[in-house]
Design a protein around this motif. Sequence first.
Motif, PDB file in Angstrom:
ATOM      1  N   TYR A   7       0.830  -1.203   0.000  1.00 52.59           N
ATOM      2  CA  TYR A   7       0.000   0.000   0.000  1.00 52.59           C
ATOM      3  C   TYR A   7       0.867   1.256   0.000  1.00 52.59           C
ATOM      4  N   THR A  77      -7.212   2.693  -4.922  1.00 53.62           N
ATOM      5  CA  THR A  77      -8.448   2.412  -4.215  1.00 53.62           C
ATOM      6  C   THR A  77      -8.351   3.160  -2.899  1.00 53.62           C
ATOM      7  N   ILE A  78      -9.324   4.003  -2.614  1.00 59.33           N
ATOM      8  CA  ILE A  78      -9.375   4.703  -1.332  1.00 59.33           C
ATOM      9  C   ILE A  78     -10.547   4.121  -0.573  1.00 59.33           C
ATOM     10  N   GLN A  79     -10.291   3.681   0.638  1.00 65.43           N
ATOM     11  CA  GLN A  79     -11.334   3.043   1.429  1.00 65.43           C
ATOM     12  C   GLN A  79     -11.347   3.649   2.817  1.00 65.43           C
ATOM     13  N   GLY A  80     -12.528   3.800   3.382  1.00 64.93           N
ATOM     14  CA  GLY A  80     -12.624   4.329   4.727  1.00 64.93           C
ATOM     15  C   GLY A  80     -13.981   4.099   5.334  1.00 64.93           C
ATOM     16  N   TRP A  81     -14.030   4.103   6.644  1.00 64.15           N
ATOM     17  CA  TRP A  81     -15.281   4.064   7.391  1.00 64.15           C
ATOM     18  C   TRP A  81     -15.573   5.503   7.785  1.00 64.15           C
ATOM     19  N   CYS A  82     -16.719   6.028   7.373  1.00 61.82           N
ATOM     20  CA  CYS A  82     -17.064   7.414   7.652  1.00 61.82           C
ATOM     21  C   CYS A  82     -18.466   7.483   8.237  1.00 61.82           C
ATOM     22  N   LEU A 110     -11.138  11.519  -1.027  1.00 63.70           N
ATOM     23  CA  LEU A 110     -12.282  10.776  -0.521  1.00 63.70           C
ATOM     24  C   LEU A 110     -13.203  11.805   0.114  1.00 63.70           C
TER      25      LEU A 110
END
Length: 118
Positions: A7, A77-82, A110
């Motif tokens: 990453y 790929t951008i990933q997150g919990w928001c 994001l």
Amino acid sequence: EAVWSDYAAVFHLKDDPSGSAPQLVDSTGNGNNGTSNGSMTSGDVVTGTIGDATRFDTIDDYYNIPDAATLDVTQITIQGWCAAHENSDNDFFIKPAVASWASPFVSYYLRLVQLNPW
């Protein structure tokens, strides 16, 4: 670090934003660490979906991550919990292009956008 070696950057947002810089530690080992800005305090570390998380006030809180070649990726790929608690747009991660707008031109973000229901 070996877990995240494929990453460009991984941020868990569990660190105290009022602590010593850098407050946001990149788990990859690439050194893309960030410095908190705004009115962030230790009270902004809250319980998240997986472990601790950081609460942003949507006014002036953000992390500044210096530009680095390891962030100039060609596939992303951008990933997150928001979780949004206000009816406003929220930028969670921004990687702007270089200030000179010269090549290489790499920019991504994001954003959580709150839409008004019809």
